[in-house]
Design a protein around this motif. Structure first.
Motif, PDB file in Angstrom:
ATOM      1  N   LYS A 151     -29.437  20.860  29.585  1.00 39.46           N
ATOM      2  CA  LYS A 151     -29.900  19.649  29.738  1.00 39.46           C
ATOM      3  C   LYS A 151     -31.401  19.594  29.289  1.00 39.46           C
ATOM      4  O   LYS A 151     -31.823  18.597  28.762  1.00 39.46           O
ATOM      5  CB  LYS A 151     -29.761  19.057  31.311  1.00 39.46           C
ATOM      6  CG  LYS A 151     -30.084  17.629  31.436  1.00 39.46           C
ATOM      7  CD  LYS A 151     -29.980  17.146  32.798  1.00 39.46           C
ATOM      8  CE  LYS A 151     -30.451  15.628  33.022  1.00 39.46           C
ATOM      9  NZ  LYS A 151     -30.269  15.162  34.485  1.00 39.46           N
ATOM     10  N   ARG A 152     -32.052  20.486  29.957  1.00 41.85           N
ATOM     11  CA  ARG A 152     -33.641  20.452  29.558  1.00 41.85           C
ATOM     12  C   ARG A 152     -33.774  20.910  28.041  1.00 41.85           C
ATOM     13  O   ARG A 152     -34.888  20.141  27.553  1.00 41.85           O
ATOM     14  CB  ARG A 152     -34.203  21.730  30.433  1.00 41.85           C
ATOM     15  CG  ARG A 152     -35.900  21.959  30.084  1.00 41.85           C
ATOM     16  CD  ARG A 152     -36.208  22.702  31.045  1.00 41.85           C
ATOM     17  NE  ARG A 152     -35.914  24.198  30.827  1.00 41.85           N
ATOM     18  CZ  ARG A 152     -35.907  24.912  29.956  1.00 41.85           C
ATOM     19  NH1 ARG A 152     -37.040  24.699  29.072  1.00 41.85           N
ATOM     20  NH2 ARG A 152     -35.671  26.236  29.893  1.00 41.85           N
ATOM     21  N   ALA A 153     -32.979  21.480  27.621  1.00 43.22           N
ATOM     22  CA  ALA A 153     -33.112  21.840  25.895  1.00 43.22           C
ATOM     23  C   ALA A 153     -32.966  20.674  25.311  1.00 43.22           C
ATOM     24  O   ALA A 153     -33.621  20.308  24.107  1.00 43.22           O
ATOM     25  CB  ALA A 153     -31.891  22.891  25.645  1.00 43.22           C
ATOM     26  N   ILE A 154     -32.160  19.785  25.488  1.00 42.58           N
ATOM     27  CA  ILE A 154     -31.881  18.455  24.817  1.00 42.58           C
ATOM     28  C   ILE A 154     -32.784  17.411  24.990  1.00 42.58           C
ATOM     29  O   ILE A 154     -33.583  16.980  24.462  1.00 42.58           O
ATOM     30  CB  ILE A 154     -30.456  17.984  25.144  1.00 42.58           C
ATOM     31  CG1 ILE A 154     -29.232  18.745  24.590  1.00 42.58           C
ATOM     32  CG2 ILE A 154     -30.497  16.255  24.187  1.00 42.58           C
ATOM     33  CD1 ILE A 154     -29.334  18.975  23.068  1.00 42.58           C
ATOM     34  N   GLU A 155     -33.250  17.523  26.408  1.00 43.90           N
ATOM     35  CA  GLU A 155     -34.409  16.755  26.852  1.00 43.90           C
ATOM     36  C   GLU A 155     -35.801  16.948  26.016  1.00 43.90           C
ATOM     37  O   GLU A 155     -36.479  16.063  25.626  1.00 43.90           O
ATOM     38  CB  GLU A 155     -34.554  16.836  28.249  1.00 43.90           C
ATOM     39  CG  GLU A 155     -33.569  15.868  28.996  1.00 43.90           C
ATOM     40  CD  GLU A 155     -33.567  16.075  30.567  1.00 43.90           C
ATOM     41  OE1 GLU A 155     -34.523  17.002  31.014  1.00 43.90           O
ATOM     42  OE2 GLU A 155     -33.295  15.559  31.339  1.00 43.90           O
ATOM     43  N   LYS A 156     -35.995  18.137  25.989  1.00 46.20           N
ATOM     44  CA  LYS A 156     -37.054  18.611  25.353  1.00 46.20           C
ATOM     45  C   LYS A 156     -37.144  18.277  23.843  1.00 46.20           C
ATOM     46  O   LYS A 156     -38.057  18.039  23.202  1.00 46.20           O
ATOM     47  CB  LYS A 156     -37.346  20.184  25.481  1.00 46.20           C
ATOM     48  CG  LYS A 156     -38.776  20.727  24.883  1.00 46.20           C
ATOM     49  CD  LYS A 156     -38.798  22.151  25.379  1.00 46.20           C
ATOM     50  CE  LYS A 156     -40.279  22.820  24.993  1.00 46.20           C
ATOM     51  NZ  LYS A 156     -40.397  24.392  25.354  1.00 46.20           N
ATOM     52  N   THR A 157     -36.054  18.321  23.123  1.00 49.26           N
ATOM     53  CA  THR A 157     -35.933  17.845  21.841  1.00 49.26           C
ATOM     54  C   THR A 157     -36.220  16.400  21.542  1.00 49.26           C
ATOM     55  O   THR A 157     -37.068  16.181  20.667  1.00 49.26           O
ATOM     56  CB  THR A 157     -34.227  18.305  21.350  1.00 49.26           C
ATOM     57  OG1 THR A 157     -34.124  19.520  21.467  1.00 49.26           O
ATOM     58  CG2 THR A 157     -33.896  17.758  19.820  1.00 49.26           C
ATOM     59  N   ILE A 158     -35.697  15.650  22.524  1.00 50.23           N
ATOM     60  CA  ILE A 158     -35.852  14.246  22.358  1.00 50.23           C
ATOM     61  C   ILE A 158     -37.377  14.094  22.682  1.00 50.23           C
ATOM     62  O   ILE A 158     -37.912  13.019  21.769  1.00 50.23           O
ATOM     63  CB  ILE A 158     -35.064  13.302  23.174  1.00 50.23           C
ATOM     64  CG1 ILE A 158     -33.468  13.773  23.009  1.00 50.23           C
ATOM     65  CG2 ILE A 158     -35.208  11.832  23.216  1.00 50.23           C
ATOM     66  CD1 ILE A 158     -33.185  13.581  21.508  1.00 50.23           C
ATOM     67  N   GLU A 159     -37.826  14.474  23.525  1.00 55.10           N
ATOM     68  CA  GLU A 159     -39.359  14.393  23.950  1.00 55.10           C
ATOM     69  C   GLU A 159     -40.328  14.815  22.948  1.00 55.10           C
ATOM     70  O   GLU A 159     -41.122  13.851  22.475  1.00 55.10           O
ATOM     71  CB  GLU A 159     -39.763  15.350  25.112  1.00 55.10           C
ATOM     72  CG  GLU A 159     -39.250  14.905  26.403  1.00 55.10           C
ATOM     73  CD  GLU A 159     -39.478  15.718  27.639  1.00 55.10           C
ATOM     74  OE1 GLU A 159     -40.056  16.927  27.427  1.00 55.10           O
ATOM     75  OE2 GLU A 159     -38.967  15.663  28.837  1.00 55.10           O
ATOM     76  N   GLN A 160     -39.885  15.738  22.062  1.00 54.56           N
ATOM     77  CA  GLN A 160     -40.789  16.273  21.082  1.00 54.56           C
ATOM     78  C   GLN A 160     -40.616  15.288  19.633  1.00 54.56           C
ATOM     79  O   GLN A 160     -41.424  15.030  18.864  1.00 54.56           O
ATOM     80  CB  GLN A 160     -40.485  17.704  20.554  1.00 54.56           C
ATOM     81  CG  GLN A 160     -40.964  18.227  19.275  1.00 54.56           C
ATOM     82  CD  GLN A 160     -42.614  18.521  19.566  1.00 54.56           C
ATOM     83  OE1 GLN A 160     -42.911  18.731  21.007  1.00 54.56           O
ATOM     84  NE2 GLN A 160     -43.199  18.762  18.686  1.00 54.56           N
TER      85      GLN A 160
END
Length: 249
Positions: free
Chosen positions: A70-79
């Motif tokens: 979940k954190r991996a996808i969230e970090k992608t969208i944040e970036q």
């Protein structure tokens, strides 16, 4: 195949097919997110991507763990604020047979990464892919569709067969939203997969193929890029085999 400014998330991108795929997407101008567990290897791929295109985003995470995925996808969208392509490439094998008493421990470990993590990342990524009319490429293996090769690969073969069918199920469900889902099934490829899985490397794999050769990782990456591109806009729910004729024998 123009991927300029498109965002591509690749699991298991620290080596082998995943690494080659990251580099090829970088060459095409994509914003690449490279995921893996080995930070040293990820930094190496970071440098190779940066030499050919934009610097990728490193997301060190064990995607078999729900919170890290979940954190991996969230970090992608944040970036980047978007996601266009998900490449579910992470996978490994662990020996275990019916008779040696290790089958279930092997199954639980292999399924967690090879199947469950791919399904979970798909679920997490889908809302973003719907917005971009993006697509998903799953990396399977001919072991998911061929006759059994060796008992120690039972869990691996089962995981890939399940991934193949998940691809078809996901393709049908997401077709309503214009999101394509496909799978590639490599045969023998020159990677460190066997070493990473604790297996003895077979140095004569070309002897099992009709073309008497073994693929380079870039060949599989090229196929992944084709399926992710608009050149494959009419392709979904398909399994593309690249095995040098292994299944023919």
């Amino acid at each position: 195949m123009a991927f300029a400014d498109k965002v591509v998330f690749i699991s298991g991108a620290s080596s082998g097919i995943g690494a080659a795929t990251a580099i090829e997407f970088a060459k095409e101008g994509a914003n690449v997110v490279i995921n893996g567990r080995n930070e040293t290897k990820l930094k190496n791929i970071f440098q190779q991507c940066a030499e050919h295109g934009k610097e990728p985003l490193i997301v060190k995470a064990d995607i078999s763990k729900d919170e890290e995925a979940k954190r991996a996808i969230e970090k992608t969208i944040e970036q980047f604020g978007r996601l266009d392509v998900l490449v579910n490439n992470a996978g490994f094998s662990k020996s275990g047979t019916i008779l040696d008493g290790n089958l279930m421990s092997s199954y639980d470990a292999v399924i967690a990464t090879n199947l469950r993590a791919a399904m979970h990342l798909t679920e997490l990524a889908t809302p973003h892919l719907i917005k971009t009319k993006g697509n998903i490429i799953n990396v399977s293996s001919i072991c998911g569709s061929s006759v059994p090769v060796t008992p120690i690969l039972i869990s691996y073969c089962v995981s890939k067969a399940a991934l193949d069918h998940f691809t078809r199920c996901a393709a049908l469900e997401l077709s309503e939203f214009g999101v394509r889902v496909n799978v590639v099934s490599p045969g023998p490829v020159l990677t460190d997969f066997q070493e990473n899985s604790g297996m003895v490397r077979d140095t004569d794999q070309k002897g099992f193929t009709a073309l008497k050769r073994v693929s380079e990782s870039k060949e599989i990456a090229d196929l992944i890029l084709f399926l992710a591109s608009d050149k494959a806009k009419g392709i979904t729910g398909s399994n593309y085999v690249c095995d040098n004729g292994f299944l023919l024998k």
